[in-house]
Design an enzyme around this catalytic site. Sequence first.
Site, PDB file in Angstrom:
ATOM      1  N   GLU A 170       3.313 -10.987  -4.767  1.00  0.00           N
ATOM      2  CA  GLU A 170       2.768 -12.234  -4.203  1.00  0.00           C
ATOM      3  C   GLU A 170       1.594 -12.762  -5.024  1.00  0.00           C
ATOM      4  O   GLU A 170       0.472 -12.929  -4.525  1.00  0.00           O
ATOM      5  CB  GLU A 170       2.341 -12.018  -2.750  1.00  0.00           C
ATOM      6  CG  GLU A 170       3.507 -11.629  -1.860  1.00  0.00           C
ATOM      7  CD  GLU A 170       3.172 -11.549  -0.380  1.00  0.00           C
ATOM      8  OE1 GLU A 170       4.067 -11.738   0.449  1.00  0.00           O
ATOM      9  OE2 GLU A 170       2.014 -11.274  -0.050  1.00  0.00           O
ATOM     10  N   GLU A 210      11.058  -9.532   0.370  1.00  0.00           N
ATOM     11  CA  GLU A 210      10.460  -9.179   1.660  1.00  0.00           C
ATOM     12  C   GLU A 210      10.881 -10.193   2.710  1.00  0.00           C
ATOM     13  O   GLU A 210      10.883 -11.397   2.441  1.00  0.00           O
ATOM     14  CB  GLU A 210       8.925  -9.229   1.617  1.00  0.00           C
ATOM     15  CG  GLU A 210       8.283  -8.120   0.860  1.00  0.00           C
ATOM     16  CD  GLU A 210       6.754  -8.165   0.937  1.00  0.00           C
ATOM     17  OE1 GLU A 210       6.212  -8.649   1.954  1.00  0.00           O
ATOM     18  OE2 GLU A 210       6.128  -7.714  -0.025  1.00  0.00           O
TER      19      GLU A 210
HETATM   20  C1  BGP Z   1       3.271  -9.370   2.533  1.00  0.00           C
HETATM   21  C2  BGP Z   1       2.857  -8.158   1.730  1.00  0.00           C
HETATM   22  C3  BGP Z   1       3.283  -6.848   2.275  1.00  0.00           C
HETATM   23  C4  BGP Z   1       3.448  -6.779   3.765  1.00  0.00           C
HETATM   24  C5  BGP Z   1       3.928  -8.054   4.412  1.00  0.00           C
HETATM   25  C6  BGP Z   1       3.754  -8.083   5.906  1.00  0.00           C
HETATM   26  O1  BGP Z   1       2.351 -10.395   2.348  1.00  0.00           O
HETATM   27  O2  BGP Z   1       3.371  -8.236   0.424  1.00  0.00           O
HETATM   28  O3  BGP Z   1       2.516  -5.841   1.701  1.00  0.00           O
HETATM   29  O4  BGP Z   1       2.499  -6.073   4.405  1.00  0.00           O
HETATM   30  O5  BGP Z   1       3.311  -9.197   3.903  1.00  0.00           O
HETATM   31  O6  BGP Z   1       2.424  -8.377   6.233  1.00  0.00           O
HETATM   32  P1  BGP Z   1       1.629  -7.586   7.337  1.00  0.00           P
HETATM   33  O7  BGP Z   1       1.611  -6.163   6.882  1.00  0.00           O
HETATM   34  O8  BGP Z   1       0.274  -8.204   7.346  1.00  0.00           O
HETATM   35  O9  BGP Z   1       2.360  -7.780   8.600  1.00  0.00           O
END
Ligand code: BGP
Length: 471
Positions: free
Chosen positions: A172, A363
Amino acid sequence: MEGYFQDGFLWGGAIAANQCEGAYLEDGKGLSIQDVMPYGIAGPKSDSPGENNKKLVGIDFYHRYREDIRLFAQMGFKILRLSIAWSRIFPKGDEKEPNQAGIAHYHKVLDECLKYGITPMVTISHYETPLYLSRKYNGWANREMIGFYEKYVKVLFKEYGSKVKYWISFNEINSILEEPFMSGAISTPKEALSLEELYQAVHHEFVASALAVKHLHEMVPGGKMGCMLLSMPVYPLSPKPDDMMAVLEAERKNFFFGDVQVRGSYPEYMKRFFEKNEITLTITPEDEEILKNTVDYVAFSYYVSICESAQENENRRKSNIIGGIPNPYLVESEWGWQIDPVGLRYVLNQWYDRYQKPLFIAENGLGAVDKPLIKEDGTLTVEDDYRIAYLETHLKEVAKAIDDGVPVLGYTAWGCIDLVSAGTGEMRKRYGFIYVDRHDDGSGTLKRYRKKSFDWYQKVIATNGKSLFDC
Ligand code: BGP
């Protein structure tokens, strides 16, 4: 719609080292910035790990990877996206020689994937820069970071190049504008950071990423490097033309990252932005040459969409790192992330129209509170129909995008096993097909249990997506 997932579609899941490994000082690992972020991006940071940091133990993937990868294999995973903790390979980041114990560990993890025919996809930097690089050099604000990263990636390609073909240079990458510490390891507080310093840090990451592409292509036959973008489709809050211009502006803030990494040079609209904001970046002619090493594919995360408006709006808020105005037509998760399956089809089409590169959904998923049930045999499960509904509706939109003509390489569901949240540092925000008995107060056996979604995803993969259209 059935049949739109081509043979060889890469079904799988995604995890990140700092959110699952634990073992935060084991085998010579140095501290990473995550070790001092007990509450994720939501809370205060310190200089020591503190007691309440769930990531120090994580879900103990460092010791339990064999069991976990076996479970992934049982679900039928074709691919596992995982990250390497930079501070296991270079504990401080600026050493001359890497840490052999760290190198050996990831050989074992990758071998375990290959044993089951699971293709590993490796994120080189997933929000886990060595803390020392942040404190001593101010992270990516400093040009010296390029050299440290270059040395690190060369070690990775030399060691793992025969085992790993799919790589991602930065997770990201566009999140640095919102989270300069987590994403860019910049110790200067965001409020004190000038736009010029921030965009200079971005430039350093661009150069480092392009060098990684160059070295990968030279060192690893068949190696493919992806950029990884936090995607968030932007809709106008109203049909007013000014709102549409606000959309264009918001989109460019993020398109900029893909534009440089895919097209190999700075777009005109950013040059104008820099001029208007009196930002003068140090970009050498050599940098410009290096940037021409463009990525092979575009990976992205997708969770939410947002609205934009030219007017002030009191409802504006953050969801996944980037903020916007909530959409009145969408429902939201327990963490206020709006759920928009169609947005995934939209963004797939949008990225492909813009770049004509293969896409990878790196993701996607639903963070939710799970309530475990005790089964007759005494084991636990979770009836996570809400997660199944989320994933099913999103995957159906992926099928439509493929039918639209978008080449989608694969899909890795985020947090395929429960892990610690990046945003809040909580364990209770769960994404997994596999329940991990671990809680925010530090209790739990760390045992793994299959949720209902485990069987559901197993079937989706076994039928190459056809089961999505069964009912
Ligand atoms: C993205 C990241 C991840 C992950 C996901 C979910 O932005 O790349 O590492 O954690 O989001 O976010 P969260 O863990 O805050 O629910």
